[in-house]
Scaffold this active site. Structure first.
Site, PDB file in Angstrom:
ATOM      1  N   PRO A   1       0.789  -1.398   0.436  1.00  0.00           N
ATOM      2  CA  PRO A   1       0.372   0.418  -0.150  1.00  0.00           C
ATOM      3  C   PRO A   1       0.547   0.977  -0.132  1.00  0.00           C
ATOM      4  CG  PRO A   1       0.024  -1.039   1.693  1.00  0.00           C
ATOM      5  CD  PRO A   1       0.326  -2.431   0.974  1.00  0.00           C
ATOM      6  N   ASP A   2       0.385   2.487  -0.396  1.00  0.00           N
ATOM      7  CA  ASP A   2       0.935   3.515  -0.440  1.00  0.00           C
ATOM      8  C   ASP A   2       0.622   4.258   0.868  1.00  0.00           C
ATOM      9  OD1 ASP A   2      -1.511   4.705  -0.585  1.00  0.00           O
ATOM     10  OD2 ASP A   2      -0.590   5.598  -3.181  1.00  0.00           O
ATOM     11  N   PHE A   3       1.063   6.051   0.430  1.00  0.00           N
ATOM     12  CA  PHE A   3       0.529   5.743   2.472  1.00  0.00           C
ATOM     13  C   PHE A   3      -0.601   7.019   2.622  1.00  0.00           C
ATOM     14  CE2 PHE A   3       5.460   5.330   1.863  1.00  0.00           C
ATOM     15  CZ  PHE A   3       5.617   5.092   2.848  1.00  0.00           C
ATOM     16  N   ARG A   4      -0.500   7.815   0.750  1.00  0.00           N
ATOM     17  CA  ARG A   4      -1.724   9.342   1.353  1.00  0.00           C
ATOM     18  C   ARG A   4      -3.258   8.429   0.420  1.00  0.00           C
ATOM     19  NH1 ARG A   4       2.768  10.956   1.199  1.00  0.00           N
ATOM     20  NH2 ARG A   4       3.439  12.290   3.315  1.00  0.00           N
TER      21      ARG A   4
ATOM     22  N   ASN B   1      11.031   4.958  -1.370  1.00  0.00           N
ATOM     23  CA  ASN B   1      10.228   3.961  -0.815  1.00  0.00           C
ATOM     24  C   ASN B   1      11.118   3.366  -0.476  1.00  0.00           C
ATOM     25  OD1 ASN B   1       8.375   4.720  -2.591  1.00  0.00           O
ATOM     26  ND2 ASN B   1       8.901   3.453  -4.122  1.00  0.00           N
TER      27      ASN B   1
ATOM     28  N   ASP C   1      10.546  -0.294   0.978  1.00  0.00           N
ATOM     29  CA  ASP C   1      10.973  -1.459  -0.051  1.00  0.00           C
ATOM     30  C   ASP C   1      11.505  -2.559  -0.778  1.00  0.00           C
ATOM     31  OD1 ASP C   1      10.314  -0.813  -2.217  1.00  0.00           O
ATOM     32  OD2 ASP C   1       8.242  -0.382  -2.222  1.00  0.00           O
TER      33      ASP C   1
ATOM     34  N   HIS D   1      14.675   8.001   1.758  1.00  0.00           N
ATOM     35  CA  HIS D   1      14.559   8.212   2.592  1.00  0.00           C
ATOM     36  C   HIS D   1      14.681   6.751   3.899  1.00  0.00           C
ATOM     37  CE1 HIS D   1      10.552  10.530   1.536  1.00  0.00           C
ATOM     38  NE2 HIS D   1      11.763  11.829   1.769  1.00  0.00           N
TER      39      HIS D   1
ATOM     40  N   CYS E   1      24.232   4.181  20.896  1.00  0.00           N
ATOM     41  CA  CYS E   1      25.763   3.797  20.892  1.00  0.00           C
ATOM     42  C   CYS E   1      25.771   4.398  19.606  1.00  0.00           C
ATOM     43  CB  CYS E   1      26.592   2.687  21.751  1.00  0.00           C
ATOM     44  SG  CYS E   1      26.045   1.370  20.510  1.00  0.00           S
TER      45      CYS E   1
HETATM   46  P1  OAD Z   1       2.289   9.162  -1.483  1.00  0.00           P
HETATM   47  O1  OAD Z   1       1.584   7.504  -0.585  1.00  0.00           O
HETATM   48  O2  OAD Z   1       2.309   9.825  -0.991  1.00  0.00           O
HETATM   49  O3  OAD Z   1       1.584   8.890  -3.008  1.00  0.00           O
HETATM   50  C1  OAD Z   1       0.961   8.036  -4.094  1.00  0.00           C
HETATM   51  C2  OAD Z   1       0.762   8.590  -5.101  1.00  0.00           C
HETATM   52  O4  OAD Z   1       1.040   7.306  -6.467  1.00  0.00           O
HETATM   53  C3  OAD Z   1      -0.468   9.563  -4.696  1.00  0.00           C
HETATM   54  O5  OAD Z   1      -0.655  10.571  -5.684  1.00  0.00           O
HETATM   55  C4  OAD Z   1      -1.115   8.277  -5.539  1.00  0.00           C
HETATM   56  O6  OAD Z   1      -2.247   8.088  -5.866  1.00  0.00           O
HETATM   57  C5  OAD Z   1       0.106   7.236  -6.787  1.00  0.00           C
HETATM   58  N1  OAD Z   1       0.203   6.117  -6.700  1.00  0.00           N
HETATM   59  C6  OAD Z   1      -0.547   4.800  -5.714  1.00  0.00           C
HETATM   60  N2  OAD Z   1      -1.187   3.715  -7.019  1.00  0.00           N
HETATM   61  C7  OAD Z   1      -0.427   4.266  -7.757  1.00  0.00           C
HETATM   62  C8  OAD Z   1      -0.731   3.511 -10.027  1.00  0.00           C
HETATM   63  N3  OAD Z   1      -0.997   2.032  -9.191  1.00  0.00           N
HETATM   64  N4  OAD Z   1      -0.327   3.995 -10.446  1.00  0.00           N
HETATM   65  C9  OAD Z   1      -0.617   5.267 -10.724  1.00  0.00           C
HETATM   66  N5  OAD Z   1       0.134   6.304  -9.697  1.00  0.00           N
HETATM   67  C10 OAD Z   1      -0.687   5.761  -8.474  1.00  0.00           C
HETATM   68  O7  OAD Z   1       3.490   8.013  -1.594  1.00  0.00           O
HETATM   69  P2  OAD Z   1       5.075   8.958  -1.673  1.00  0.00           P
HETATM   70  O8  OAD Z   1       5.085  10.319  -2.240  1.00  0.00           O
HETATM   71  O9  OAD Z   1       6.140   8.378  -1.393  1.00  0.00           O
HETATM   72  O10 OAD Z   1       8.390   8.589   3.885  1.00  0.00           O
HETATM   73  O11 OAD Z   1       5.578   9.845   0.068  1.00  0.00           O
HETATM   74  C11 OAD Z   1       6.514  10.350   0.523  1.00  0.00           C
HETATM   75  C12 OAD Z   1       6.911  10.126   1.687  1.00  0.00           C
HETATM   76  O12 OAD Z   1       6.072   9.960   2.641  1.00  0.00           O
HETATM   77  C13 OAD Z   1       7.196   8.385   1.613  1.00  0.00           C
HETATM   78  O13 OAD Z   1       8.171   8.347   1.576  1.00  0.00           O
HETATM   79  C14 OAD Z   1       6.683   8.049   3.177  1.00  0.00           C
HETATM   80  C15 OAD Z   1       5.876   8.927   3.990  1.00  0.00           C
HETATM   81  O14 OAD Z   1       6.028   9.696   4.868  1.00  0.00           O
HETATM   82  C16 OAD Z   1       8.920   7.710   4.839  1.00  0.00           C
HETATM   83  O15 OAD Z   1       8.779   6.228   4.219  1.00  0.00           O
HETATM   84  C17 OAD Z   1       9.930   8.401   5.951  1.00  0.00           C
HETATM   85 ZN    ZN Z   2      24.164   0.109  21.309  1.00  0.00          ZN
END
Ligand code: OAD
Ligand code: ZN
Length: 317
Positions: A76-79, A150, A152, A169, A180
């Site tokens: 799963p993505d984040f947002r 990512n 992963d 990240h 330590c």
């Molecule tokens: P987001 O979840 O913020 O954004 C993912 C984007 O990909 C969204 O615009 C979705 O619409 C799009 N998306 C998802 N599946 C898709 C698909 N099959 N085809 C096309 N588009 C798709 O994820 P990131 O931008 O990676 O921090 O988030 C940035 C950071 O926020 C991450 O690295 C994480 C989080 O806090 C850490 O891991 C430290």
């Molecule tokens: Zn230690």
């Protein structure tokens, strides 16, 4: 350069749709839309981007990616509303979304982060066609660098050498004692993580945290490579990211103004919405479908299928 989650989001609120800047409507077809320019000027298209790559007119391709390239692998993505990690807090038992990447919360309760770590540990997921497309770009000597948000590790699994990656990240490949600062390889934590135990330092008993960048933490030193890479880039590909987290998001504006930028994403994001450039190409829709289309325009379909079959032993159809 610390990871800068909250500020980026407020910047988007300030300048995003309705914020007074020019903004492209979201109701566009997946066949592509273009930045602001006079109607007489020829629009730049996916075909043009393919042509630049195919003819090697562009040989220093920089790629920026986020969680959206790994959703086809089952992560799963984040947002994304509903399916994104931040909509599924119950599964991780966190009080608010960003807690999973906050140091203060981690020291209060490290378990939710290690639940996520257990899921993402190598072996559970496989790269998809998007990762292998980047690998092919590398094999052809066209990839200057791949900047990924990512954690992963699927870029590594696809066979792209670490020297070509900036894992902005962080990574699970190594870990550091929070007291330590001793460093440990991933394999030292594996048994604990799999058994749902919080890994502790054998020397000082501090919690050992995988080298994932939390909010407020500095990005890996390799991130500084952007100072060399982006001015040199002759093509920028951005896939599967909301461009909401700084300083990563701002890299999308760090290439020269004449450099074509291709966005492949479900949503219109970042400067493609509020500060488009004349050579922007925007392909809204599914990442795999759009990558397949680009690969077809490049005439690389068979080669990519062969690569996937070689790497996975599976036939890609
Ligand atoms: P987001 O979840 O913020 O954004 C993912 C984007 O990909 C969204 O615009 C979705 O619409 C799009 N998306 C998802 N599946 C898709 C698909 N099959 N085809 C096309 N588009 C798709 O994820 P990131 O931008 O990676 O921090 O988030 C940035 C950071 O926020 C991450 O690295 C994480 C989080 O806090 C850490 O891991 C430290
Ligand atoms: Zn230690």
């Amino acid at each position: 350069m610390a990871l800068w989650g909250q500020r980026a989001r407020s910047a988007l609120r300030l300048w995003g749709p309705g914020g007074g800047r020019r903004c492209i409507s979201n109701s566009v077809s997946a066949s592509g839309i273009f930045g602001s320019r006079g109607s007489s000027e020829k629009k730049f298209s996916l075909q043009d981007v393919a042509e630049l790559i195919r003819t090697r007119a562009c040989q220093r391709v920089v790629v920026m990616v986020g969680a959206g390239i790994s959703t086809p692998s089952g992560i799963p993505d984040f947002r994304s509303p509903g399916s994104g990690l931040y909509s599924n807090l119950l599964q991780y038992d966190i009080p608010y979304p960003e807690a999973i990447f906050e140091l203060e919360y981690f020291f209060h309760n490290p378990k939710p982060f290690f639940t996520l770590a257990k899921q993402l540990y190598p072996g559970n997921y496989q790269p998809n066609i998007t990762h292998y497309f980047f690998r092919l770009l590398h094999d052809k000597g066209l990839l200057l660098r791949l900047y990924t948000q990512n954690i992963d590790g699927l870029e590594r699994v696809s066979g792209i050498p670490v020297s070509k990656l900036v894992e902005a990240h962080g990574t699970f490949a190594s870990a550091t004692c929070t007291i330590c600062r001793r460093s440990f390889p991933e394999k030292d934590l594996w048994a604990d993580v799999m058994m749902d135990r919080v890994p502790c330092c054998p020397v000082c008993t501090g919690i050992v945290k995988p080298d994932i960048v939390f909010f407020g933490e500095p990005l890996p030193e390799r991130f500084l490579l952007h100072l060399l890479d982006f001015p040199m880039a002759d093509l920028l590909l951005i896939l599967g990211t909301s461009l909401e987290v700084e300083p990563f998001a701002s890299l999308s504006e760090a290439v020269r103004a004449s450099v074509p930028r291709l966005l492949i994403n479900r949503d219109l994001v970042g400067p493609f919405a509020w500060r488009p450039r004349s050579r922007d190409v925007i392909q809204l829709g599914d990442v795999v479908q759009n990558v397949e289309r680009l690969v077809e325009l490049l005439g690389w379909t068979e080669e990519l299928q062969d690569l996937v079959q070689r790497e996975t032993g599976k036939l890609y159809v």
